[in-house]
Scaffold this active site. Structure first.
Site, PDB file in Angstrom:
ATOM      1  CD1 TRP A 196      -2.858   0.845   0.236  1.00  0.00           C
ATOM      2  CD2 TRP A 196      -1.685   2.256   2.331  1.00  0.00           C
ATOM      3  NE1 TRP A 196      -3.453   2.618   0.890  1.00  0.00           N
ATOM      4  CE2 TRP A 196      -2.062   3.621   1.634  1.00  0.00           C
ATOM      5  CE3 TRP A 196      -0.021   2.466   2.920  1.00  0.00           C
ATOM      6  CZ2 TRP A 196      -2.620   4.571   2.356  1.00  0.00           C
ATOM      7  CZ3 TRP A 196      -0.434   3.753   3.857  1.00  0.00           C
ATOM      8  CH2 TRP A 196      -1.563   5.462   3.344  1.00  0.00           C
ATOM      9  CG  ASP A 363     -12.979   9.163  -2.942  1.00  0.00           C
ATOM     10  OD1 ASP A 363     -13.165   8.351  -1.871  1.00  0.00           O
ATOM     11  OD2 ASP A 363     -12.555   8.961  -3.801  1.00  0.00           O
ATOM     12  NE  ARG A 440     -11.062   3.073   4.873  1.00  0.00           N
ATOM     13  CZ  ARG A 440     -11.933   3.499   3.870  1.00  0.00           C
ATOM     14  NH1 ARG A 440     -13.031   3.169   2.901  1.00  0.00           N
ATOM     15  NH2 ARG A 440     -11.843   4.988   3.460  1.00  0.00           N
ATOM     16  CD1 TRP A 474     -15.084  -1.780  -7.690  1.00  0.00           C
ATOM     17  CD2 TRP A 474     -17.402  -1.119  -8.967  1.00  0.00           C
ATOM     18  NE1 TRP A 474     -16.291  -3.084  -7.582  1.00  0.00           N
ATOM     19  CE2 TRP A 474     -17.397  -2.583  -8.187  1.00  0.00           C
ATOM     20  CE3 TRP A 474     -18.577  -0.539  -8.897  1.00  0.00           C
ATOM     21  CZ2 TRP A 474     -18.276  -3.331  -8.059  1.00  0.00           C
ATOM     22  CZ3 TRP A 474     -19.355  -1.246  -9.133  1.00  0.00           C
ATOM     23  CH2 TRP A 474     -19.626  -2.822  -8.626  1.00  0.00           C
ATOM     24  CG  ASP A 475     -11.380   2.101  -3.088  1.00  0.00           C
ATOM     25  OD1 ASP A 475     -10.595   1.260  -2.703  1.00  0.00           O
ATOM     26  OD2 ASP A 475     -11.447   3.405  -2.545  1.00  0.00           O
ATOM     27  CG  ASP A 544      -4.696   5.013  -1.611  1.00  0.00           C
ATOM     28  OD1 ASP A 544      -5.548   5.181  -2.375  1.00  0.00           O
ATOM     29  OD2 ASP A 544      -5.602   3.790  -0.156  1.00  0.00           O
TER      30      ASP A 544
END
Length: 784
Positions: A196, A363, A440, A474-475, A544
């Site tokens: 990440w 978002d 998360r 689309w996450d 990110d």
């Protein structure tokens, strides 16, 4: 072009030939892959196996033939080939032994496709060869190798199909999309690795004895190891030398292996990861692997990159968006996180419109009780407390400003604190009797189940139909754990069926219901940056991490295999939120401009001059959008470890940037070569204007000012907010020969004085140039 003569198969592209032949025993012997050759060269190009080597196993009694020393197109287990196998099957008799021999071929015009299959495949102008092999014992079990030739872009695609016509069941434990045996192993392997916020960093390692594996076990193609990889001949560079590049049109667990054998031969393969994989194949059923794609170039990494960029833009991206200009967006995430309302969003949008932004993207946080990442995921109904009038009203208001509207979703996951989970807790992936694992604060929905896929399609479609939404982000913000589904009798099918379910959902929403919506895929950044997702999503949120210095590393790796038009890149605030690093605004733009440009910041936090600079950046980007998004990409290192140059060329115009990777006192002089320049032509090379904040000079100001000024005083803060200096500008009229040779650029600041021509870059600074035909010298080709 595909030609067949005397059981010799030759697959030609513009610059390459792929050659193999069927042996007397019915196996496909790999002969050559590389520069163009003739079919008549087959015998000379064959790897010579004159005598039998010690400890080898003969394929059959007294035939002097061993599969272990033969370069093959595909192989199995149990007949003497002890190298890494691309196929592991449990046959109807319970054994692992297979013996597939040649049975015939067919050639068809056009792309390979399989009716009823949810796997995406490359499309467009091409030709496909299908080779059929049948098992000697079970002649009703067939192995089909499919080859698709994309001649113009020097790319070949392969996939493998297994068909069971036997009464007994087959079990697939491993089935690769392709295998290739190369005669030498004098290569290094380049892979894209990370995690990440540091995705796709290029790593290079020498091929040595044993097996090197590049794979993912996270349920997605992963930010740890991208499915793309390269074999680079020792001595090859960005500009010269032989390279082979490989990739997979797949978004799930992938597996690639490179094995150096006993006599420095090389076996390469790629496909679905056999990790936790077991697929039952009943009579009348077939199993098809994803397509693998590969290309060869004798013009170094940049040559391969040109092949793959052209292929992706022409044959992978959805047809409606091929060569289509991507809009400049503002995404509100880093400006607001979850803390926004309609008034705040509209204020941000008005500022964005004034600077030239074309699309406003809302978002995470607009739906359900989504005020943090602990609740609301799965409830795709707008939060009217935050958004008075809802999404339709917000979209309409932004449209009236002259901007398009886009919206974020994460439909594959769910929070336990949501109406969806309370109604259907069994839809979340979990193993009965085991404690759940979280990422998360969320769980993954079971896309192997039809009712779950229907819910996602219906709920997302309802929102998209309610308003003029032109873009979807689309996450997907976690890896898969606790893989189990009550809908499956064979849990070894879970990972692959999940990805097939995802592809079905994307097809139903975006290919069938909303084909005009621009889809941007995201998975905690670049956790699913792959060709499979690009078949539905023309662009992908690359990371990110929006820090420009880190993005140099990330985008450098991505650009090796994927074109700029697919790379979503945003300018954000400094100090950066991921690294706390401060990078000049000019550099932040000059990195993001080599991709699909966006901004992700609160414009009200900028100085008036920074807003002016951003307006100029956006205007420049729009003027050169086709070039920056679709131009041919070149990369090289003017000074390894210290300077890097990215360049794009289209229709005779080039934009080039040179970046400081590090800065040292009294720096070395920069020499910039323009790799696309043509000899015999005249060019104008000019700096793209950038600015230097007065505050960069710090306390040096007091030494040149006639009055005493504090570097942190009110006067300096005012001047720094409203004024800036133009950083060293250059303009040259010169020949293509000079550009290819290299132009010494203006000095960088060296600590001993100032001059308007000096480039004051410092840490992570950069300079961008345009190179165009020199209209002032038309008809005059003399040297200046």
């Amino acid at each position: 072009m595909i030609t067949v003569k005397d059981n010799i198969f030759k697959l030609d592209t513009c610059d390459t030939s792929y050659l193999f032949a069927i042996t007397k025993e019915g196996h496909a012997e790999h002969i050559h892959y590389g520069r163009r050759v003739l079919t008549e060269d087959c015998e000379a190009l064959r790897l010579k196996n004159t005598v039998i080597l010690g400890s080898t196993v003969m394929y059959a009694k007294e035939n002097g033939y061993s599969l272990d020393t033969l370069p093959l197109e595909f192989s199995g287990i149990g007949k003497g080939d002890f190298r890494h196998t691309p196929m592991e099957l449990i046959m109807p008799d319970g054994s692992f032994v297979t013996d597939f021999v040649y049975d015939g071929y067919r050639i068809t015009e056009g792309a390979f496709q399989k009716e009823g299959c949810d796997l995406p495949f490359a499309k467009g102008e091409c030709e496909t060869l299908s080779l059929v092999f049948k098992d000697k014992k079970y002649s009703d079990v067939a192995l089909i190798l499919h080859y698709t030739v994309f001649e113009k872009h020097n790319v070949i695609a392969r996939c493998t199909e297994l068909v069971n016509g036997n009464e007994g069941d087959l079990y697939i434990r491993k089935l690769m999309s392709f295998m290739m045996d190369l005669p030498t192993a004098d290569y290094t392997v380049l892979t894209l690795d990370g995690g990440w916020a540091k995705e796709a960093h290029l790593h290079e390692r020498e091929v040595s004895y044993g097996i090197f594996v590049n794979d993912s076990t996270t349920g997605g193609s992963s930010n740890r190891h991208n499915p793309a990889f390269m074999l680079k001949a020792k001595g090859a560079t960005e500009e010269i030398g032989s390279v082979y590049g490989f990739n997979l049109i797949y978004s799930g667990n992938h597996y690639s292996a490179v094995e150096m054998g006993n006599h420095d031969t090389l076996r390469v393969m790629s496909g679905i990861n056999p990790h936790c994989f077991l697929w039952k194949l009943k009579k009348g059923e077939s199993f098809l692997t994803p397509q693998a794609v590969f290309s060869y170039s004798d013009r170094g990494i940049n040559g391969f990159t040109a092949h793959m960029h052209g292929f992706v833009n022409a044959h992978i991206i959805p047809e409606k968006f091929r060569d289509a200009p991507r809009p400049v967006v503002l995404n509100n995430w880093e400006a607001t996180f979850f803390h926004f309302n309609r008034r705040k969003l509209l204020a941000l949008a008005r500022q964005a419109k004034g600077l030239g932004i074309e699309m406003f993207v809302l978002d995470d946080g607009w739906f359900g009780k989504r005020n943090s990442d602990t609740a609301g995921l799965g409830d795709w109904k707008e939060n009217r407390k935050k958004l008075h009038g809802g999404i339709p009203s917000l979209a309409k208001t932004i449209n009236r400003m002259g901007m398009q509207f886009g919206l974020w979703f994460e439909p594959e996951c769910v929070n336990e604190d949501s109406d969806l989970y309370r109604a259907h807790p069994d839809w979340a992936i979990a193993v009965p009797g085991r404690e759940k694992s979280y990422g998360r604060n969320q769980l993954v929905l079971d896309l192997t189940r039809r009712e779950v896929r229907d819910y996602i399609v219906d709920s997302v479609d309802r929102v998209l139909t309610s308003a003029n939404i032109r873009y979807v982000k689309w996450d997907y913000n976690r890896h898969i754990s606790d893989m189990y589904s009550p809908s499956l009798k064979q849990q070894g099918e879970f990972f692959h069926r999940y990805i097939l379910g995802l592809y079905e959902v994307l097809r139903r929403i975006f290919a069938e219901k909303h084909p005009d919506i621009l889809l941007e895929s995201c998975s905690s950044g670049g956790n699913r940056f792959d060709l499979g997702m690009l078949c539905f999503s023309p662009q992908i949120w690359t990371s990110d991490d929006t820090d420009a210095r880190e993005r140099l590393e990330i985008q450098r790796g991505i650009f090796t295999f994927y074109p700029q038009s697919t790379v979503s890149a945003h300018v954000s605030m400094t100090p950066n939120q991921q690294t706390l690093r401060s990078v000049p605004l000019s550099t932040r733009f000059q990195v993001a401009a080599f991709g699909v440009l966006g901004y992700e910041l609160d414009f009200s936090e900028l100085t008036p001059h920074e807003r002016k600079e951003i307006k100029e950046q956006i205007a420049f980007y729009k003027e050169n959008r086709a070039l920056l998004q679709y131009g041919r990409f070149y990369r090289y290192f003017p000074k390894v470890g210290a300077r890097e140059s990215w360049q794009v060329e289209k229709d005779g115009k080039t934009v080039a940037a040179i970046y400081n990777l590090t800065y040292e006192t009294s720096p070395a002089r920069d020499v910039l070569r323009i790799l696309s320049a043509r000899e015999g032509k005249r060019y104008a090379m000019k700096t793209v204007r950038q600015y230097l904040r007065i505050g960069r000079f710090g306390s040096l100001i007091k030494h040149i000012s006639p009055i005493r000024i504090r570097a942190d005083g009110a006067l300096m803060r005012f001047v720094d907010r409203h004024f800036a200096m133009v950083d060293g500008e250059e303009c040259y009229h010169l020949s293509g020969e000079a550009l290819k040779s290299g132009i010494p650029l203006a000095m960088q600041y060296s600590g001993t004085g100032y001059h308007p021509a000096i480039r004051i870059l410092g840490d992570f600074g950069s300079t961008m140039y345009t190179v165009t035909d020199d209209d002032s010298s038309k008809g005059d080709n003399s040297d200046e």
